[in-house]
Design a protein around this motif. Sequence first.
Motif: not given
Length: 384
Positions: A33-38, A97-100, A68-69, A43-46
């Motif tokens: 769901q975070a991907c939709a906001a970003i 943390y999901v990040e651009q 994939a995230v 993406y990077v998954v940390k």
Amino acid sequence: MYFSEHLSKEMLSQYGIAVPAGRLARSADEAAQACAAIAARKYVVKAQIVAGGRGLAGGVKFAATPSAVADEARKMLGSTLVTAQTGSSGELVSSIYVEQAMDLAQSYFIALALDTATGEVLLLASSEGGVEFEQRSKMDPDTVKRMTLGRDGPDTRSQLTDFLKGIGIEADAPVNMILAAREAFVENDMTLLEINPFARTSDGKWVAIDAKIAIDGSALFRHPEFEPLVEKQGLTATEMEAARNNINLVRMEGNIGIVSNGAGLGLATTDMIFDAGGAPANFMDIRTTATSFDIGKGVSLLLDEPKAKVILLNVHGGGMTSCDTVAEGLTFAYSRSKRHLPVVARLAGLNAEWGTRILRERKIPVEIHDTMTAAVARAVEIAR
């Protein structure tokens, strides 16, 4: 107290320092769901742990799609990440943390630290930032340059501009960002602010790609806004109660309770106990702001520790903490506790004689020794 990446970036962004768009997630579904906001191309998954070295340990993964995230998040969450800084026990990953993902043209290392000799803010920088920075800096310490970073002003800006040119940064934006970082460092009582990598993207923007912050635990009384975060730092209820009473306390596995003032003296006492064949039940640092009632609470926490068999009181009076203040605190604790462990005491410095007199006249079960070595040896003997 360390801030994980997402908290560190949240604070930096409040001071105008650019960070990639990102969202915290505690489940695979939240990560997707975070991907939709970003709304990024990649993406990077940390893994959100406070120890460094996670990139080399599998704690940072790239993913092209929300599914994939989610897959990467599912693998990380609940796992134990072992890095060069965690030790063999590792650190549990409870959030990610999901990040651009950013396209980086250049990567640098930037850090602010407290120069304990001068009380000034020290800037450390290198033209070789990124995942392998620590390994490279160990092989070649000269890769890290340093300067004292003063308050914002014409002279500081000129010095900082020249300094950054020395590592290959000639843009104006980094000067403003680093001075903003200094403001954040001072206002929040940090002991470390690390940005690695501090990067220029392919489109010319300067961004803090990763960040880590350490806050001075002794200054938390000035920052009630951080109190909810303290509870998430893995501290025990005993350690949190001590912190609320102006005492830095870390529980250990031994049976010798330590009461000492000053981190250096506390560490020295701990080392001497180990060298003498004993095992400390705790590390203690009585802060200079602690009253005798605060100290009494700290001693009470040790008396409540079932493993403790003896209290080793090692105090050097001076500054704002005198020996009689510590002695008063110990007698307060013993007057309110049903458990009276034997006390081995070494008192030196300000009001040492008065502190000794207090312990004896208040009927504390105490043995007084003139040296640290003798006191430690006796405490280890009693504990056995």
